[in-house]
Enzyme design. Structure first.
Site, mmCIF file in Angstrom:
data_model
loop_
_atom_site.group_PDB
_atom_site.id
_atom_site.type_symbol
_atom_site.label_atom_id
_atom_site.label_comp_id
_atom_site.label_asym_id
_atom_site.label_seq_id
_atom_site.Cartn_x
_atom_site.Cartn_y
_atom_site.Cartn_z
ATOM 1 C CD GLU A 169 -14.298 -17.247 18.056
ATOM 2 O OE1 GLU A 169 -13.101 -17.484 17.862
ATOM 3 O OE2 GLU A 169 -15.083 -16.535 17.884
ATOM 4 C CD GLU A 180 -12.309 -12.837 19.652
ATOM 5 O OE1 GLU A 180 -11.364 -12.395 18.970
ATOM 6 O OE2 GLU A 180 -11.882 -14.329 19.954
#
Lengths: 669, 669, 669
Positions: A303, A146
């Site tokens: 995710e 991320e």
């Protein structure tokens, strides 16, 4: 890329003892989990000091997973640097937007232009690749995690100047594109340029006194992170050219221009965390955006939470069935995986209240585990049938990060104008009709589309107006809105009358733009009924005062001193049409407008469904798969034309089907 | 000062090419634009490095303007220092309220006590004056631009100590006036004194733990900026003693005590930027304040937007006619110019969406240009008739920056007490009645007024109570309110009972002050009808619990444990009256109260008009000019006594006239 | 400790001249003021430079007070360091949460781990003690003043590492308890640990990325301040072992764990400043908390305002009678003093609008002074009868600072969960019933109680579950709520199923915790009527999804997918009962629940009163005193059983009494 959809997710056995890992593996098998992502935040463990690397722990984890036929996505671990590195090489620490130098803490905490960070990150990845490149369990590399944030340190300032030199060559050109004659900002030496933040040009995150420098810094920051990604990518690919390398993205994440990133990613992967009040259509848009950044290729849902999040203000549980519904929503929009954060809940630190496949109670007798296991079984049974299939679409929506940055850096005309909100409004109109949409960049080829929509195309890059003109001339339908065609890619206004380079395509001149507080509404009044478009609709925010220069006026304002002036126009242009929506309408107007335009281009819905029932279609060479998802709290009945088989149940449907609340069906035509 | 009202505004040809300037001039003439302000932000252009000055570009601009009979106001350009200066002499950069040292960026970004800034600013102005002092086009010098902000650097701290020594002589006196025995703050050495900001005495911009030091720093900061202004003023005047020197102010701008500044300004100039929801009466008050700071002399409207702003959250267009209406509103309150920011919209940076006479489209065929040109023509035709005329007034409102600072630094009694709001309430009551008001300082002579109003005269400076007593004794009517007479000019409470030095004048003792959340209301109940004052009125916020010591009680509280205690008193004092409003009433109460007091003093309205129709009167030796402005969205009819000629149309009116929506009339009696 | 309740408060004669002090003393006597607190902020006055101490001024003050039979509490004066100290030894200055180093200013401004601060503070106290230890007027020492805040400087970081070593011995243990394997935070050297603030682990005051370090820093910060307190305490006690040493606390003040502090305080003292909208029951809770932190010993009300505050947004006057009512409320909950901040209002600086016994008017003819004098007389007449008496209680509520910190540092499940609010809800239910409550720590003995309530016992410390089990086994009734039993004292989750260590006591397993926005309500539906508990009640925020493991289900959820699952359970355990409230109910539910539980344990109300009439009972060996306080705005009638004498009036009551609005009675049975 995969033959069976990877099922599993983030796994951190280093937080637990050996016996727990064995228990985990036992449960993974019960749930048909066959893929886990490891070593995401393990730099400090794998490298306890500058000279030492210790991967034995990781060897054991990967070997044991392999013995159990669980594939591994290996994280490079560079998303959070070790404390010892921060202490010894403080240049790895970021300087914040407010100008303060950070200390050790948090995550994704490294300056992307820190020499030490780049050196040590590279060394770590080199050792990892060397060690695991031939391990049979390792099927994917996840660079960092991320990527995000920004840094304003001196190293970044120096790198920014280099970046500027590369982009603009001369300081004169920098001065020109930033219009530095305004407010006497002319630079005579590269070193006079400083990072734009609260200490220089900004008075808030999104409020700058010089759009040009802020816009370029946004580009530079995205590029700097991308450099870090590419550095690792190259290291991995050099040793292991056939492996899959990616990083997990975050949907419409403003700081990073994912269209540029996607070029260096073997497959797109992203993390889907809707808030408790996110509309389903927004999640769908995010999936489509993630598919779109890499030319509509299938992507990985890297995710999602199996139950609840922890970092929202209110972290509601996924209601029974919702996990399955949302997992299939991802697949329905192009995902070729279903992965979770996380396999087992941490005992401590800030994500201990984030849901997991294995909860703190530690056993499998939980609602969540059962739902996870059910999906696992279905993917084993089914997913090879539709993996790799594509979503056919005749409609494209243009999405552009640079345009987004520029719109929201703008000082005026309206503080509440948000780019993604506007994109979402147009997307939602199509979503409601089950009309499939591709999200495309300004670099994408438009030939395959019948309709192209560009909400708030404020920035028109070099050559882009030409591309749109060619598209329309050839029969395409183009829709754009207020506050489009205003500036070039340096946020310099295109002179000669709004909407600038789009003026001849749209056949209008916008003389002025009124800007009113949101509660102050006007109306769009149709001159005559046009399909569903009829009567009047509310509008607010911005109001272009336009003159037709050839365009047909379809609707007018209903009030104020510009009552009777055009609010919706269409310009015949070659074989196509160019539509202009001069203000911010209520949703229903956009619904009706796009319905009309799609009908004109003979674009069909996948299925006709009641409100809240989403439908998409994936195709491969053999089959068409229709995904039906009921987001309602009650069951719904759908009329069918033809016969369908539900792959999940084997049930055959003709004429109609009934889908339960939160239900999912995967129909084969 | 001028024989014809200057018409034009800010002009930045350095942002454009030569051909554009020629086109500008062509259009200026079409609009009768005869005055532009140049070189406002051109330091970096005129001085590219420490050793080099280049004014050739400016020569050309000014010459070309002159050839076209356009006068020039020349900016000194010191409002934004060049990037090279910031890099080489970082002492020019400010330290912010939060203690952070700034980097290059923004505007008005220089520390006022920076030795480098003062040196280089002075040098620049010296060269400018030398070069242009005899240029026939140059009629005015504009020092810097919109002075503002504050700095908290070490140079400022040092200068602050010098300032304190000059004001208080000894450290003992500083300790006394700041009451440093409280919380053990006694200073034993001048160097122990630091700037009051977030790192020392403040916990928010307006919240300090030591009012004395914060108040003095506010004075010091205003004085420091004024020193910068005066430095430039002196340079210009030395070489060009007969030119007009000014700087553009910003109405009720809190950081700068404009009454002090006005002494050093040849003419007041100010920038009028009402927000989308600013009441018309507030703009009127601002004009009157700007007229008031220099003894009611006519002033210059130096900036207003011809169409819309860009830095408000919502930047509405000026509706058709409003530009003219607001331009005449400025004139009606004493302006002798109509000037715009800006002549041509910038292509880039943060003000590119700010309205301009010449819009991005670049030609004159716009609504805005046409309205501008219409006003231009009228000013050519008319403005010599009323230029220089004065506004006669029998009513004064006291306005005091130091009082403002002190009230809003106060810790208690009420967080929502805002000085300008209170002043505006009393102003509005008179505005509605078309009763002209002078805004005066505490230094102003009061003899010429019949009524003097001092809303929240919290701070009573040395000798001021005497001045008020003399005024009332001689027959004046004085009105003041709750939270008056509390402190001296050092914010030290006047002991012996509130309202301190005003106690005998008002004939009351205020024993306690209740402070309640705004939604908690009480009533002011009239003991008997008094003109329009009758029945009861709501009040809230603060509630003095007063004892009459000779004053007549006109109204009482209607509720709470102080029900029946005085809420409005009047004390006969000599030949006059002193009124005390013990709480914060609803607007209607103030309307009725001031109507009654004006009637007692036989003060007449300029005209009797319906709501929303504003009227003022300017006079010179020959004529009286009555400005009638209809702020309503519909036309209004007004009864007249006598005959009037509308100078704008030549029309004659007797008995009555009808004025259109957003209409303006300039009547000669 | 005292034979007569001290009456008086803060006195700062150093802000005034000698004559004023004489006038003060004259008025003190009129009001029966017999105790004042001096030298609270006088460090700068008593020590004008590093080498000089000057106490002559203080000698005179104390002597003069003594001559007038006024006792003295002497402040050590270390709450605000002198300016000269800050300049010469900048290590005394704090670093703020945002990482900025402070400059001189404010109060309680010293770094608690500053070597210079500790050195100079100690020296000052040594000199004070030496000088005044035998002065007959001095009966109490007040260390510093309202300790609070926090520092993040390098000295604090160093001290934090020492503190950690002492607590955890090894870095491995630190890594374990902070779970640093999460996000790769492993520390390999003590010096890698930095203070957790905005530059490291925090993104807001209450939002941290690592709960473990933040929680330990909260402990460390409280301990650091306590070290400062203890240093002074030891200095005083060494020379004057029999004197009373204390410091003034602030009720439920989050940064300091007052249970730990109380061990080193001879008597608890606290400052009661309810806001304009604080519920009476909250003030009562604060008194009980302050009594509770030192084993239910009587405490001192060290400060309250006689009229109004100044630092609230709205500073309402105490209505007539309220000063007396609130003074007796303190006594009714265990105070053995009535003291004010302040004796005389300052002329300048930030508390000049804070109420005082002697107002700015300077004389005694004020409402406030008269009310003060009336209370003074009553205390002379009465207070020796009930001084030192205790409050008998059968109900305890557990309060735990560490639990508070941990709950509010938690990332999830719900942003609006506030510990003290939850405690207050359970307290209020008992308060309304006039059932006396002791607030106890987790270290307190529970044997004397019939009912123990632990709202949101998130953190269960080592051995505490055992203690609760023993308590219930022996016949106690225990009540706890949702989000209890989750973590150990390091904020590490207790694995194996919520509520962790409380699972067997409560006979439940909580599988999941739903978290919804507050406007989203569910219901608690009683399975059958149970005393006052019947029908259904609203609930919101968090919702445990529990399985009974032996507990009886008393009520269920009324909605959502967990409709019908347990919302209130009771588990028979030994001779007692353990109740679990699985969600956040409306107040009425808690009222009815605790009524039922108290009835089961046969716990009686002190008196049965109408709403808003508060009653408590204090007892000594001879007598029972019943305090009746009417917080209503109208008089109320109460039914009595038996005969009572009102000590304030001498009136005898049988069967019933009527108490006026804001009235107080002290009844002897």
């Amino acid at each position: 890329m995969f033959t069976k959809m990877p099922y599993g997710g983030d796994y951190n056995p280093e937080q637990w003892d050996r016996a727990t890992m064995e228990e985990d593996i036992r449960m993974f098998k019960k749930a048909n989990i066959d893929f886990v992502r490891v070593h995401i935040f393990s730099w400090a463990l794998s490298q306890p000091d500058e000279a030492t690397y210790q991967f034995e722990w990781l060897d054991k984890v990967i070997d044991r997973l392999h013995e159990n036929n669980i594939q591994v996505g290996i994280g490079t671990g560079t998303a959070a640097h070790p404390a010892w590195l921060a202490k010894k090489y403080p240049d790895v620490l970021r300087v914040e937007f407010n100008g303060m130098k950070r200390k050790f803490g948090g995550r994704h905490n490294s300056c992307p232009n820190s020499p030490s960070y780049r050196t040590f990150a590279k060394r770590l990845v080199e050792r990892l690749v060397e060690r695991y490149k031939d391990h049979p369990a390792v099927v994917l590399w996840n660079v960092s995690n991320e990527f995000g944030g920004a840094c304003y340190c001196e190293n970044c300032e120096k790198a920014f100047r280099v970046w500027l030199k590369k982009r603009y060559r001369t300081l004169d050109e920098v001065n020109r594109v930033w219009n530095t004659r305004f407010w006497g900002h002319t630079f005579y030496d590269w070193d006079e340029i400083v990072a734009p933040n609260l200490l220089s040009e900004h008075f808030a995150e999104n409020r700058t006194m010089f759009q040009g420098i802020s816009l370029d810094y946004a580009r530079f920051n995205s590029d700097s992170m991308l450099e870090c990604y590419k550095m690792e990518y190259d290291v991995i690919k050099k040793e292991s050219p056939d492996t899959i390398v990616t990083t997990n993205l975050m949907g419409a994440f403003k700081p990073l221009d994912y269209f540029k990133w996607a070029k260096y990613m073997d497959i797109i992967a992203w993390d889907n965390y809707p808030a408790f009040d996110t509309p389903y259509s927004y999640t769908a848009l995010m999936h489509d955006l993630m598919r779109g950044i890499k030319d509509q290729q299938p992507f990985m849902l890297m995710e999602q939470t199996p139950s609840q999040q922890n970092w929202q203000p209110y972290n509601s549980l996924k209601r029974p069935g919702v996990l399955k519904l949302w997992s299939y929503q991802a697949i329905a929009h192009g995902s070729d995986s279903v992965l979770y954060f996380q396999m087992r809940r941490s005992r401590g630190a800030c994500e201990k209240f984030h849901g997991a496949v294995i909860e703190h109670v530690g056993h499998e007798h939980t609602r969540v585990f059962k739902e996870v296991a059910e999906i696992g079984q279905e993917l084993v049974d089914l997913s090879n049938t539709f993996i790799g299939s594509k979503l056919p679409s005749k409609v494209a929506i243009i999405f552009d990060w640079e345009n987004w940055w520029a719109i929201e850096y703008s000082s005026g005309p309206h503080a509440d104008l948000k780019y993604v909100e506007q994109v979402h409004k147009y997307y939602e109109a199509l979503y409601k009709q089950n009309i499939q949409v591709d999200i495309v960049s300004t670099e994408s080829d438009l030939d395959q589309y019948e309709v192209v929509i560009a909400p708030v195309l404020y920035m028109v890059k070099e050559g882009y107006a030409d591309k749109l003109e060619r598209f329309v001339k050839a029969g395409g339908y183009f829709v754009t809105t207020f506050f489009s065609g205003i500036v070039n890619e340096n946020d310099l206004v295109t002179l000669g009358g709004y909407p600038g380079e789009l003026r001849s395509l749209l056949g209008i001149w916008s003389e002025e733009i009124d800007s009113l507080a949101l509660e102050h509404k006007n109306q769009i009044v149709l001159k005559s009924k046009l399909g569903q478009l009829q009567g009047k609709y509310d509008c607010n925010m911005l109001f272009d005062l336009i003159h037709s220069e050839g365009a047909e006026v379809i609707a007018e304002y209903g009030e104020d001193f510009y009552k009777g002036r055009p609010a919706l126009t269409v310009n015949k242009y070659g074989k196509g049409e160019a539509w202009y929506v001069a203000t911010n309408p209520e949703q229903e107007f956009i619904d009706h407008l796009l319905m009309e335009i799609c009908e004109r281009q003979n674009i069909k819905r996948v299925l006709n469904t009641p409100s809240g029932v989403e439908v998409t279609k994936r195709m491969n060479d053999e089959n068409e798969f229709v995904f039906v998802m009921n987001h309602n709290k009650e069951s719904k009945t759908i009329q069918l034309q033809g016969a369908y088989e539900d792959l999940l149940t084997g049930q055959l449907y003709q004429d109609q089907l009934t889908i339960e609340a939160n239900g999912v069906m995967v129909l084969r035509v």
